[in-house]
Design a protein around this motif. Structure first.
Motif, PDB file in Angstrom:
ATOM      1  N   THR A 168      57.998  -3.670  59.382  1.00 48.13           N
ATOM      2  CA  THR A 168      57.037  -3.904  60.467  1.00 48.13           C
ATOM      3  C   THR A 168      57.499  -5.135  61.242  1.00 48.13           C
ATOM      4  N   ALA A 169      56.990  -5.270  62.465  1.00 44.21           N
ATOM      5  CA  ALA A 169      57.329  -6.465  63.250  1.00 44.21           C
ATOM      6  C   ALA A 169      56.854  -7.725  62.519  1.00 44.21           C
ATOM      7  N   GLU A 170      55.699  -7.627  61.896  1.00 40.09           N
ATOM      8  CA  GLU A 170      55.160  -8.779  61.169  1.00 40.09           C
ATOM      9  C   GLU A 170      56.082  -9.180  60.013  1.00 40.09           C
ATOM     10  N   GLN A 171      56.620  -8.197  59.311  1.00 35.92           N
ATOM     11  CA  GLN A 171      57.569  -8.501  58.233  1.00 35.92           C
ATOM     12  C   GLN A 171      58.799  -9.228  58.792  1.00 35.92           C
ATOM     13  N   CYS A 172      59.257  -8.763  59.959  1.00 38.90           N
ATOM     14  CA  CYS A 172      60.426  -9.411  60.583  1.00 38.90           C
ATOM     15  C   CYS A 172      60.106 -10.866  60.931  1.00 38.90           C
ATOM     16  N   PHE A 173      58.970 -11.089  61.544  1.00 39.50           N
ATOM     17  CA  PHE A 173      58.611 -12.460  61.955  1.00 39.50           C
ATOM     18  C   PHE A 173      58.412 -13.368  60.739  1.00 39.50           C
ATOM     19  N   ASN A 174      57.781 -12.820  59.707  1.00 39.06           N
ATOM     20  CA  ASN A 174      57.585 -13.627  58.496  1.00 39.06           C
ATOM     21  C   ASN A 174      58.926 -14.047  57.899  1.00 39.06           C
ATOM     22  N   ALA A 175      59.879 -13.114  57.893  1.00 39.38           N
ATOM     23  CA  ALA A 175      61.196 -13.425  57.334  1.00 39.38           C
ATOM     24  C   ALA A 175      61.896 -14.501  58.166  1.00 39.38           C
ATOM     25  N   GLN A 202      61.742  -3.787  70.664  1.00 35.76           N
ATOM     26  CA  GLN A 202      61.320  -4.590  71.819  1.00 35.76           C
ATOM     27  C   GLN A 202      60.376  -5.714  71.377  1.00 35.76           C
ATOM     28  N   GLU A 203      59.389  -5.365  70.564  1.00 33.81           N
ATOM     29  CA  GLU A 203      58.405  -6.352  70.084  1.00 33.81           C
ATOM     30  C   GLU A 203      59.090  -7.450  69.272  1.00 33.81           C
ATOM     31  N   VAL A 204      60.022  -7.052  68.441  1.00 35.46           N
ATOM     32  CA  VAL A 204      60.698  -8.048  67.591  1.00 35.46           C
ATOM     33  C   VAL A 204      61.573  -8.972  68.436  1.00 35.46           C
ATOM     34  N   VAL A 205      62.317  -8.401  69.372  1.00 34.22           N
ATOM     35  CA  VAL A 205      63.166  -9.245  70.223  1.00 34.22           C
ATOM     36  C   VAL A 205      62.304 -10.219  71.027  1.00 34.22           C
ATOM     37  N   GLU A 206      61.230  -9.719  71.602  1.00 33.51           N
ATOM     38  CA  GLU A 206      60.355 -10.612  72.382  1.00 33.51           C
ATOM     39  C   GLU A 206      59.767 -11.721  71.506  1.00 33.51           C
ATOM     40  N   GLY A 207      59.400 -11.374  70.307  1.00 32.77           N
ATOM     41  CA  GLY A 207      58.836 -12.371  69.392  1.00 32.77           C
ATOM     42  C   GLY A 207      59.848 -13.425  68.987  1.00 32.77           C
ATOM     43  N   LEU A 208      61.081 -13.004  68.827  1.00 32.53           N
ATOM     44  CA  LEU A 208      62.125 -13.958  68.439  1.00 32.53           C
ATOM     45  C   LEU A 208      62.522 -14.849  69.616  1.00 32.53           C
ATOM     46  N   ALA A 222      60.479 -15.739  71.923  1.00 27.86           N
ATOM     47  CA  ALA A 222      59.374 -16.700  72.005  1.00 27.86           C
ATOM     48  C   ALA A 222      59.545 -17.821  70.986  1.00 27.86           C
ATOM     49  N   ARG A 223      60.197 -17.509  69.872  1.00 24.48           N
ATOM     50  CA  ARG A 223      60.456 -18.517  68.836  1.00 24.48           C
ATOM     51  C   ARG A 223      61.735 -19.307  69.110  1.00 24.48           C
ATOM     52  N   LYS A 263      69.073 -16.280  77.653  1.00 26.22           N
ATOM     53  CA  LYS A 263      70.162 -16.914  76.903  1.00 26.22           C
ATOM     54  C   LYS A 263      70.006 -16.674  75.407  1.00 26.22           C
ATOM     55  N   TYR A 264      68.813 -16.276  74.985  1.00 25.59           N
ATOM     56  CA  TYR A 264      68.579 -16.087  73.557  1.00 25.59           C
ATOM     57  C   TYR A 264      69.037 -14.727  73.037  1.00 25.59           C
ATOM     58  N   LEU A 265      69.262 -13.786  73.931  1.00 16.44           N
ATOM     59  CA  LEU A 265      69.603 -12.425  73.488  1.00 16.44           C
ATOM     60  C   LEU A 265      71.037 -12.051  73.854  1.00 16.44           C
ATOM     61  N   THR A 266      71.788 -11.622  72.844  1.00 14.31           N
ATOM     62  CA  THR A 266      73.150 -11.132  73.066  1.00 14.31           C
ATOM     63  C   THR A 266      73.276  -9.752  72.428  1.00 14.31           C
TER      64      THR A 266
END
Lengths: 374, 145
Positions: free
Chosen positions: A53-60, A83-89, A91-92, A116-119
């Motif tokens: 889940t996206a939440e699992q990704c963000f927690n990790a 998309q959700e995970v990339v946007e969340g990362l 933002a971090r 600049k954060y995404l390659t």
């Protein structure tokens, strides 16, 4: 560069010897290719259907704290929450390497915004015939080239990631680097493949001495146009520089996937921990390394050794000066030996470009090869 | 949960420890047979297919064994973790509740996908050399195994 340097220095100042540099986030094992040298996707169908889940990704990501997040898989563009995970990362303020074979990139590119954060780190295994052979599908090279051009035209950062196996021809690899440089990719990564015990082709993994020889012949005279998104010290390690006899840093690229935090590294699967802290505390790190463990004997993969090289650069004056020297005057290795091996000499000593993006770490993303074997 | 995989395929099963190659699809072991539970769990952990866990209460659980604790034999802290084939949430089972195993699913890492690809590739090259028109070839992930 600053994000990596400050992360390393912060850990040095706090005397933390084992720290992560790149989180390898595998949100799924499903892939749209079945590459010969890949040992990442061999699971029953019900496992291949599952995703983090996206939440699992963000927690990790939050738990690990690494400044760079590499998203391999499987094919991450098949991940429903990409998309959700990339946007969340973003933002971090994490630097993301989205490792893709680019088959779906044209279709999915509107999901992303240039930053600049995404390659996009595109698997490119060599010239067209070599690449298509390696990924066991013809036509993939052409699709990937089109996708790279599109991504570059949209203002995205694009790098390539290449893994080499037994039988790779140095001249063809150099020709491939020329093509990627002409395309205008921001940087290239290259690494020997890891001998996954579950990979379909078990006969083409490189041994350590062969890796040294191959990389000396490829990198002996780097061209000015080539831009590597890697530590110059890691490249010298691959070439067999005696002063770069590095030890593996398996905790440098911790891996999180459906099963948990993978012990001990991105490549070996000896168990899983529930939390990052548990991974760091309960893994018997002393069991691993090329001098101690048969499974690690021939491994020279960037996921294990590039963190060592980066730590060397930012953790000691000698490492820093070695990096500056490699950047200014070219890679150091035994030139006599290279000449004996037939390494090209035309541009030896040319200036090597500094990595232009803020990482020296990208996932292996499965595996690739540059061999034509019929 | 009862097994939802077809067939036991236990015929011809070998005893653990005979050779590494014996831990293939169809292998089975129950408590009391030669070999240890821990040995079979390690083999199941390395196996890239589903296994069926035979529980001492008579139930069976089919799924992918993704993790296990490595404790002393008989340790109360020892367990396995299974992703059920049914899609239910992962389940942790204490070793003390396990009475046996069947390697019931296909080992998807033991196939011939590489050989299949080489054969296709060679045939296409030969056809091109003969001047024949041939379409691009590929090897899809479903062909693994």
């Amino acid at each position: 560069m600053w994000a990596v340097a400050s992360h390393v220095l912060k850990n040095k100042l706090t005397r933390n010897k084992k720290y992560p540099l790149v989180l390898m986030l595998e949100p799924l094992f499903r892939c749209n290719l079945a590459c010969a040298g890949c040992g990442k996707i061999q699971y029953p169908a019900h496992i291949l259907k599952q995703e983090l889940t996206a939440e699992q990704c963000f927690n990790a990501v939050d738990e690990c704290g690494a400044p760079i997040v590499s998203i391999p898989g499987g094919e991450p563009l098949m991940y429903s929450k990409i998309q959700e995970v990339v946007e969340g990362l973003v933002a971090r303020k994490k630097y993301i390497y989205l490792c893709t074979n680019a088959i779906l990139l044209k279709e999915k590119i509107d999901l992303f915004k240039p930053t600049k954060y995404l390659t996009f780190s595109v698997h490119m295994d060599g010239l067209e015939e070599d690449h298509d052979f390696a990924v066991c599908r013809e036509g993939v090279y052409k699709d990937a080239i089109e996708a790279i051009k599109l991504a570059l035209s949209r203002g995205f950062r694009v790098t390539t990631n290449t893994t080499l196996f037994e039988g790779a021809e140095p001249g063809r690899v150099r020709g491939f680097f020329d093509e990627m440089a002409a395309l205008g990719v921001e940087g290239m990564m290259v690494s020997p493949g890891y001998s996954y015990s579950k990979a379909p082709d078990q006969e083409s993994f490189l041994h350590r001495d062969r890796t040294h020889s191959l990389f000396r012949r490829i990198l002996a005279a780097p061209k000015k146009a080539w831009r590597f998104n890697q530590s110059p010290l890691f490249l010298e390690f691959l070439m067999g520089n005696k002063g770069r006899d590095y030890h593996c840093t398996p905790w440098g690229n911790p891996t999180y996937n459906l099963f948990g935090w993978q012990k001990p590294c991105y490549l070996l699967q000896e168990g899983y921990a529930e939390t990052f802290a548990e991974l760091m505390e309960t893994t018997d790190w002393e069991q691993y390394g090329h001098e101690r463990n048969e499974k690690c004997r021939d491994c020279m993969v960037h996921s294990g050794y590039e963190a060592t090289a980066v730590d060397h650069t930012f953790g000691s004056l000698r490492g820093f000066l070695g990096t500056v020297r490699a950047v200014l005057f070219g890679y150091r290795w035994s030139r006599v030996k290279a000449a004996e091996e037939g390494a090209p000499s035309g541009e030896a000593g040319d200036i090597v470009e500094l990595p232009v993006i803020e990482s020296s770490q990208v996932a292996d993303c499965g595996s690739v090869r540059t061999e034509t074997k019929v | 949960m009862l097994s939802d995989l077809p067939g036991d395929e236990a015929s011809g099963a070998a005893a653990p420890g005979d050779s590494p190659g014996e831990y293939g699809q169809g292998f089975s072991w129950v408590e009391g047979e030669p070999g240890s539970l821990e040995e079979v769990i390690e083999a199941a952990f390395d196996y890239r297919g589903d296994v069926t866990v035979l529980l001492k209460d008579g139930q069976e659980l089919a799924g992918y064994l993704a993790n296990r604790s490595i404790g002393d034999e008989g340790s109360s802290g020892s367990w396995i973790e299974v992703f059920p084939a049914s899609g239910d949430p992962r389940r942790r089972i204490p070793n003390a509740q396990i009475g046996g195993f069947r390697f019931s699913g296909k080992d998807v890492a033991s196939g011939k996908s590489w050989e299949t690809w080489l054969k296709k590739y060679t045939e296409r090259k030969e056809a091109l050399a003969r001047g024949e028109e041939v379409e691009n070839i590929d090897l899809f992930p479903e062909e693994h195994g």
